[in-house]
Design a protein around this motif. Structure first.
Motif, mmCIF file in Angstrom:
data_model
loop_
_atom_site.group_PDB
_atom_site.id
_atom_site.type_symbol
_atom_site.label_atom_id
_atom_site.label_comp_id
_atom_site.label_asym_id
_atom_site.label_seq_id
_atom_site.Cartn_x
_atom_site.Cartn_y
_atom_site.Cartn_z
ATOM 1 N N LYS A 99 -13.680 -2.544 -1.681
ATOM 2 C CA LYS A 99 -14.135 -1.343 -2.385
ATOM 3 C C LYS A 99 -13.210 -1.034 -3.547
ATOM 4 O O LYS A 99 -12.064 -1.490 -3.580
ATOM 5 N N ILE A 101 -11.059 1.661 -5.436
ATOM 6 C CA ILE A 101 -10.412 2.928 -5.056
ATOM 7 C C ILE A 101 -10.760 4.033 -6.047
ATOM 8 O O ILE A 101 -11.140 5.131 -5.644
ATOM 9 N N GLU A 102 -10.617 3.753 -7.302
ATOM 10 C CA GLU A 102 -10.781 4.799 -8.319
ATOM 11 C C GLU A 102 -12.249 5.209 -8.471
ATOM 12 O O GLU A 102 -13.136 4.357 -8.483
ATOM 13 N N ARG A 115 -8.077 -0.076 -9.030
ATOM 14 C CA ARG A 115 -7.506 -0.868 -7.945
ATOM 15 C C ARG A 115 -8.625 -1.256 -6.990
ATOM 16 O O ARG A 115 -9.439 -0.419 -6.612
ATOM 17 N N LYS A 117 -9.486 -2.684 -3.429
ATOM 18 C CA LYS A 117 -8.880 -2.924 -2.117
ATOM 19 C C LYS A 117 -9.866 -3.717 -1.281
ATOM 20 O O LYS A 117 -11.037 -3.366 -1.196
ATOM 21 N N ILE A 130 -4.472 -4.956 -2.175
ATOM 22 C CA ILE A 130 -4.897 -4.018 -3.225
ATOM 23 C C ILE A 130 -4.572 -4.711 -4.535
ATOM 24 O O ILE A 130 -3.414 -5.065 -4.779
ATOM 25 N N ARG A 132 -4.843 -4.750 -8.681
ATOM 26 C CA ARG A 132 -5.066 -3.909 -9.858
ATOM 27 C C ARG A 132 -5.828 -4.728 -10.899
ATOM 28 O O ARG A 132 -5.535 -5.905 -11.106
ATOM 29 N N TYR B 144 -7.250 3.163 11.310
ATOM 30 C CA TYR B 144 -7.395 2.479 10.043
ATOM 31 C C TYR B 144 -8.724 1.744 10.076
ATOM 32 O O TYR B 144 -8.810 0.604 10.501
ATOM 33 N N ASP B 167 -12.006 8.846 3.334
ATOM 34 C CA ASP B 167 -12.140 7.412 3.595
ATOM 35 C C ASP B 167 -11.837 7.207 5.077
ATOM 36 O O ASP B 167 -11.127 7.999 5.691
ATOM 37 N N ASP B 169 -10.278 4.515 6.204
ATOM 38 C CA ASP B 169 -9.006 3.804 6.356
ATOM 39 C C ASP B 169 -7.876 4.828 6.252
ATOM 40 O O ASP B 169 -7.494 5.224 5.156
ATOM 41 N N TYR B 171 -4.052 5.818 6.521
ATOM 42 C CA TYR B 171 -2.730 5.200 6.569
ATOM 43 C C TYR B 171 -1.756 6.032 7.391
ATOM 44 O O TYR B 171 -0.844 5.521 8.015
ATOM 45 N N ASP B 186 -7.345 6.032 1.131
ATOM 46 C CA ASP B 186 -7.525 5.493 -0.217
ATOM 47 C C ASP B 186 -8.218 6.498 -1.124
ATOM 48 O O ASP B 186 -8.362 6.260 -2.327
ATOM 49 N N ASP B 212 -1.942 10.069 -7.322
ATOM 50 C CA ASP B 212 -2.463 8.756 -6.934
ATOM 51 C C ASP B 212 -3.387 8.962 -5.748
ATOM 52 O O ASP B 212 -3.099 9.746 -4.847
ATOM 53 N N ASN B 213 -4.495 8.238 -5.761
ATOM 54 C CA ASN B 213 -5.470 8.378 -4.687
ATOM 55 C C ASN B 213 -5.045 7.704 -3.386
ATOM 56 O O ASN B 213 -5.558 8.031 -2.329
ATOM 57 N N ILE B 214 -4.174 6.697 -3.495
ATOM 58 C CA ILE B 214 -3.809 5.983 -2.266
ATOM 59 C C ILE B 214 -2.574 6.662 -1.668
ATOM 60 O O ILE B 214 -1.485 6.587 -2.223
ATOM 61 N N TYR B 231 0.890 5.004 -3.222
ATOM 62 C CA TYR B 231 0.929 3.561 -3.398
ATOM 63 C C TYR B 231 1.623 3.188 -4.709
ATOM 64 O O TYR B 231 2.496 2.345 -4.738
ATOM 65 N N ASP B 232 1.207 3.841 -5.779
ATOM 66 C CA ASP B 232 1.743 3.457 -7.087
ATOM 67 C C ASP B 232 2.679 4.496 -7.677
ATOM 68 O O ASP B 232 3.550 4.161 -8.455
#
Lengths: 185, 975
Positions: A99, A101-102, A115, A117, A130, A132, B144, B167, B169, B171, B186, B212-214, B231-232
């Motif tokens: 899928k 992510i954004e 990204r 995943k 993941i 990019r 997850y 989501d 999943d 974490y 995510d 960040d979404n993750i 994540y980022d």
């Protein structure tokens, strides 16, 4: 859902009209890898990367036949690639499906960093990754550019000690693909 | 969500990070000292958890492991293929440990055993990524791949994307103070809770200001705010009160890869990453690598972090396995590639600079924006190099006073570079200045020639020069000229530590000496400090520490827990402790409890050998120590920490088999071989723990031991309490005790209840014997009575007129025709009556005798009835010993004759047979006389009673349409 996409890539079957608006496909994406070891640089590529993106559900799937890679430094190397390292008869295809992510607006042209995943299956072993990538939304097409790396150990690809200096443990992968909407016929 | 977004982008961070990376390459950092234990070697741990009892649990791919500082013990789910890799650990409020597995299984640990949690709905089939119990007691499970589950009233409910979850999943999971569950996915953060039983989900994503979404990690800090690891884009904090994000770390500058774990502290956090090693994130981001052998790789992957109750930070990484460090200690052994060593004096000034000196150098350190220390410069600093500075003090105006060994005192204003020099020419009593202290405008100098005091003339212009010096020498009341230390206390007294004359105080111009050799073991005083209650602590050269408060004196030596008697410096840590620095490290002494904690080589100290008073406390409360190996910074922990080992009785063995020993358990008299396994949790230095134990009720003396097992074989019956205490130094005073009480019962034959029962039993037995005898007598009497009645009946019957009349009539009819037969008849009649007389006294006669009697009787009757009365026998298998009450058969036959018609047309057929072995059957065809003979039933009743009295089977009487059947039991012997 991802399974459906994979089957779409595989069969290239006549489409259900409603899908045409949201599913983008490619049959000829390019995928290139390079192994930069101290003693040797190996590069190979394939232009038979197949992929599908469902912009509604934000899912995607890619697959490539391992035997479609060409290049290498010698025909023997290509043979080794298929027979020893990738075991292409046992594991003919590599896949990446998952899928996005954004939450981006696919109807709005522009360049996005997204990204992806998903599950990367290589040499029969699946790893969640993941990755990019750059996504360009253009008039009636999507362009994808992704650079990532694959650790051989994560996919149980073992290198004999003899060629240790010639094959890198981390393989760099470059993907470029242009997706077009799935047509009705 | 309508959260306001406040974004602090500090551009400087980018620069700082670059700078930092450069500096790190140059090899300096304030580092914690990581150590590990041999038992943990090579262990790969993905989760570290401390339970409420202080035990550390480790989640690994090979199951759950329990670690007590000495041994590792593995706990596996029984018969569980696959449920091995532990991915979540949680302790609920009842103290039950919940374990989540990679394959979706969930287990609970009760009584040393992992039991599968099996809800009716089944467990998830994907990784359990978090477990939490909300304030209502509901259990929540994050997965997850399948979203969130909660357990209510024994049922498992799911929250997924259909309920609005961002989501499936998940974490990470964290509960907030309002009892809501935060999950990181995510798609950002989903906050889930139940309102009136309904599932509620609120999502926070990029649209709401999340960078960040993750979202990989969520942790609540002490203020209740949520730390978010992404994540980022690094770290951000969600402020619960204002509903806003604080983003201290610019998204652009985060170069450390995905955040894997966060350990929030006060105002900062330790952060583990997947590509950038270990960081502290607070006023800036700093990478921590580690001092000594254990270095955390700066590009390593950190798997988990934990702060335990002792104040250790545990760290698990893919490069180092499981290691831990003292949260409060940071070591700095080089700066800008210059090693730091042989520090003689150190000062943390109010500007946040650190000044330190060696014999030849004088350096200043300041903080980079990230909070890392770096070499600083200030005007005129060059001129102070080579001055052999051994004491430092900062006065109220911000001047630094620098005492040298042999060259007097410098007064230095760092910002402007102003420098004044005071020597004996300026009135200083001696140029070897060992200690400088001040109190407002008053500055004191302790030297090897007495003490000097100067008064700053004017607060507005403190920089005046020269200053008027006033001095005190031996003859002025000081007693000796070698003064090591000067301290001005809060009450206005000035204290002096002397070389051989103890401690002296100057109050209202008078010296007062505390140098009683009977009271103090040493009168060489190196250091003086004051606690928050106004107690004056002083350390001696080689005999420990004293505390003076009013008239009371308290001594602290080795037996009080001090690890070293030669204390070179004392300092109040501002946190209720006194720090005593010695050659191997330092001891932290709780002022209130007197407990002592040592920080020595296991805490990371190598060669301390600190110079006298090379210690300083900064504006934030950190204590800076100068040592031979560099500078050590002690940051008093935010959270309370345990100062001594926590004792736990781990298990009890009875004859070497584990037995659950709940408080007050009772053992049988032969369950008297008991072994106790215990541990003193002291992860910092498990090898230093020693124990004292005793079994009250058995022995009263404490037994000191380093073993973790105590055995008591052959305990006599009684009440016992096993008591245990532990220490990591020599002091067992005030050590909290673990205890367990139990009882060994005396053997049952000594128990009161048993004796009582035996007594009652005997009485009952006696009573029974008497009763039985009475019964038997009664029965015998009754039988006798019955016999008499029967005999009477029989006689009455036999001599009844009908029988005699019939017999005589028969006799008359044959007497003339057949006189011979008549004689025989009369003989039979006589036989019959004789037999009757013979048998009537007996209870039983043999069946043969009875049959013989019956034959005689029949002979008599036959003469009357001829062939109209027929009797047949079928007695083939009569037992030899078979018996019968006498005249039973005759009575039955008589009964049959009496009640039935007997004629040529209707003969009476009587059949006697043996039925099996034990019953005799008498049956006849039924042809009742009508109305002639009234049936009283006394005959049958009589027989029945006799059988009952004999205590045998009863006689059974059956009457059908055509037959009358009587079954009588055959009796075995004559009793």
């Amino acid at each position: 859902m991802i399974a459906i996409l994979i089957s779409i890539i595989g069969m290239w079957s006549p489409a259900i009209p409603t899908e045409a608006e949201r599913v983008f496909l490619t049959q000829s994406g390019t995928i290139q890898f390079s192994s930069e070891a101290p003693l040797e640089l190996i590069e190979a590529d394939s232009d038979q990367l197949k992929g599908a993106i469902d912009t509604d559900k934000r899912t995607f799937a890619f697959t490539v036949e391992m035997t479609s890679f060409e290049g290498f430094n010698s025909p023997l190397q290509r043979e080794h690639f298929n027979e020893i390292y990738m075991e292409s008869t046992r594991f003919p295809k590599s896949k990446f499906a998952g899928k996005i992510i954004e939450e981006i607006d696919f109807s709005k042209p522009g360049t996005y960093t997204i990204r992806a995943k998903g599950k990367l299956t290589l040499h029969g072993l699946t790893q969640e990754r993941i990755i990019r990538c750059q996504l360009v939304v253009a008039e009636s097409e999507l362009q994808i550019a992704a650079d990532f790396s694959v650790l051989l150990v994560e996919h149980d690809i073992s290198i004999p000690r003899v060629v240790h200096q010639k094959i890198a443990e981390e393989i760099k992968v470059k993907v470029r693909a242009v997706f077009t909407p799935k047509t009705g016929s | 969500m309508k959260g306001r977004l406040v974004r602090y982008r500090w551009k400087a961070y980018a620069l700082m990070t670059t700078l930092y990376v450069l500096c790190n390459a140059a090899g300096f950092a304030q580092s914690p000292y990581f150590q590990t234990h041999a038992a943990l070697d090579g262990l790969r741990v993905s989760l570290i958890f401390e339970d409420s009892r202080g035990f550390v649990w480790l989640g690994t791919r090979d199951g759950l492991k329990h670690y007590d500082g000495n041994t590792l013990q593995t706990y596996l789910m029984p018969d569980s293929l696959g449920a091995v890799s532990v991915t979540a650990i949680y302790e609920d409020r009842d103290g039950v440990l919940w374990i989540g597995y990679e394959n979706g299984s969930i287990g609970t640990l009760r009584l040393q055993e992992v039991k599968p949690y099996l809800p009716e709905e089944g467990t998830p089939i994907v990784r359990i990524s978090g477990i939490w119990q909300d304030p209502q007691g509901l259990m929540w499970f994050a997965t997850y791949g399948e979203g969130l589950y909660f357990q209510r009233a024994g049922r498992l409910y799911n929250i997924d994307q259909e309920d609005g979850l961002s989501d499936t999943d998940i974490y990470t999971l964290a509960g907030d103070e309002k009892g809501r569950v935060w999950v990181g996915t995510d798609g950002g953060i989903s906050i889930c809770w139940l309102e009136a039983g309904e599932k509620q989900v609120r999502n926070i994503g990029v649209g709401e200001g999340l960078p960040d979404n993750i979202v990989r990690e969520l942790q609540v800090d002490m203020a209740g705010n949520m730390w978010i690891g992404m994540y980022d884009h690094g770290i951000c904090v969600y402020d619960m009160k204002s509903d806003t994000f604080r983003i201290p770390i610019s998204a652009d500058s985060w170069t450390y890869g995905p955040v894997s774990t966060i350990l929030p502290m006060k105002g900062k956090a330790w952060v583990g990453t997947e590509g950038g090693g270990l960081l502290t994130v607070g006023e800036g981001v700093r990478q921590l690598t580690g001092k000594g052998d254990v270095q955390v790789a700066p590009n390593g992957k950190i798997l988990d972090l934990l702060r335990d109750g002792e104040g250790n930070i545990w760290l698990s990484s893919n490069t180092n396995g499981l290691v831990f460090a003292q949260e409060s200690l940071l070591f700095l052994d080089q700066i800008n590639s210059e090693p730091i060593g042989n520090v003689q004096a150190i000062l943390a000034d109010r500007q946040g600079h650190i000044w330190y000196s060696t014999e030849t150098s004088f350096r200043m350190l300041n903080k980079s924006p990230s909070g890392a220390l770096q070499r600083g410069n200030s005007p005129s600093l060059d001129r102070l190099q080579g001055e052999n500075i051994i004491s430092m003090y900062e006065d109220a105006a911000g001047y630094l006073w620098l005492g040298t060994f042999g060259n007097g005192v410098f007064r230095y204003l760092p910002l402007e570079g102003t420098l004044h020099h005071y020597t004996e020419a300026e009135g200083l009593i001696n140029e070897n200045v060992l200690s400088i202290k001040g109190n407002g405008p008053e500055i004191w100098f302790a030297t090897l020639g007495g003490v000097s005091r100067c008064r700053l003339p004017d607060a507005a212009d403190p920089g005046g020069f020269p200053l008027e010096m006033e001095s005190f020498r031996r003859e002025d009341g000081l007693g000796i000229n070698y003064i090591y230390y000067v301290h001005t206390d809060k009450s206005g007294k000035t204290w002096f530590g002397t070389d051989g004359k103890g401690i002296a105080a100057l109050e209202n111009g008078q010296f007062h000496h505390y140098a009683d050799t009977a009271l103090f073991k040493s009168n060489k005083v190196y250091s003086i400090a004051e606690d928050d209650q106004g107690g004056i602590w002083f350390s001696t050269a080689d005999a420990g520490i004293y505390r003076l408060l009013g008239d009371s004196v308290r001594y602290l030596g080795l037996e009080g827990g001090l690890s070293n008697l030669a204390i070179s410096a004392l300092v109040n840590d501002g946190n209720g402790h006194m720090m005593a620095i010695h050659s191997k490290g330092f001891d932290l002494i709780s002022v209130a409890s007197g407990l002592v904690n040592s920080y020595e080589e296991t805490a990371g100290f190598e060669e301390v050998d600190a110079a006298l008073n090379a210690v300083s406390i900064d504006q934030q409360g950190s204590i800076w120590m100068g040592t031979q190996q560099g500078i050590v910074r002690y940051v008093p922990p935010d959270l309370p920490f345990r100062m001594r080992p926590a004792t736990r009785i781990e298990q009890t063995l009875m004859l070497l088999n584990p037995v659950p020993l709940s408080e007050g358990r009772h053992f049988a008299y032969d369950e008297n071989d008991l072994t106790f396994d215990y541990v003193g949790l002291w992860y910092r230095a498990p090898g230093k723990v020693h124990y004292q134990y005793r079994l009250s009720g058995h022995n009263t003396e404490w037994i000191t031991s380093q073993d973790r097992r105590a055995t008591y074989p052959n305990l006599p019956p009684g009440e016992y309490v096993f008591q245990l205490r532990a220490t990591a130094n020599d002091n067992f005073d005030h050590a909290p005790m673990s205890s367990v009480a139990f009882h060994i019962r005396p053997p049952f034959w000594q128990e009161v209840w048993f004796l009582l029962a035996v007594g009652i039993g005997l009485l009952l037995f006696l009573y029974w014997i008497i009763r039985d005898r009475e019964k038997r007598l009664e029965k015998a009497a009754s039988l006798k009575q019955q016999m008499i009645e029967f005999q009477f009946d029989t006689l009455k019957n036999q001599v009844n007129p009908h029988f005699l009349f019939n017999s005589f009539n028969t006799l008359i009819s044959i007497i003339e025709e057949e006189p011979k037969i008549a004689v025989g008849y009369v003989e039979k009649l006589a036989d019959f009556f004789r037999n009757m007389l013979e048998y009537r006294d007996q209870q039983l006669i043999s069946l043969e005798e009875e049959l013989e009697l019956l034959n005689t009787f029949l002979f008599l009757q036959k003469k009357r009835y001829g062939e109209n009365l027929q009797l047949t026998y079928e007695i083939t298998a009569a037992q030899p010993g078979a018996c019968i009450p006498p005249l039973t058969l005759q009575m039955l036959i008589e009964n049959a004759i009496k009640h039935n018609v007997i004629s040529a047309r209707k003969p009476l057929l009587i059949h006697i047979s043996i039925n099996g072995d034990s019953t005799l059957r008498v049956q006849n065809n039924l042809q009742k006389k009508r109305g002639v003979v009234p049936s009283t039933g006394t005959g049958l009743q009589n027989i029945r009673s006799r059988f009952e009295l004999l205590g045998r089977d009863t006689m059974r009487v059956r009457e059908t349409e055509t037959e009358f059947i009587v079954d009588i039991p055959l009796l075995n012997s004559i009793t």
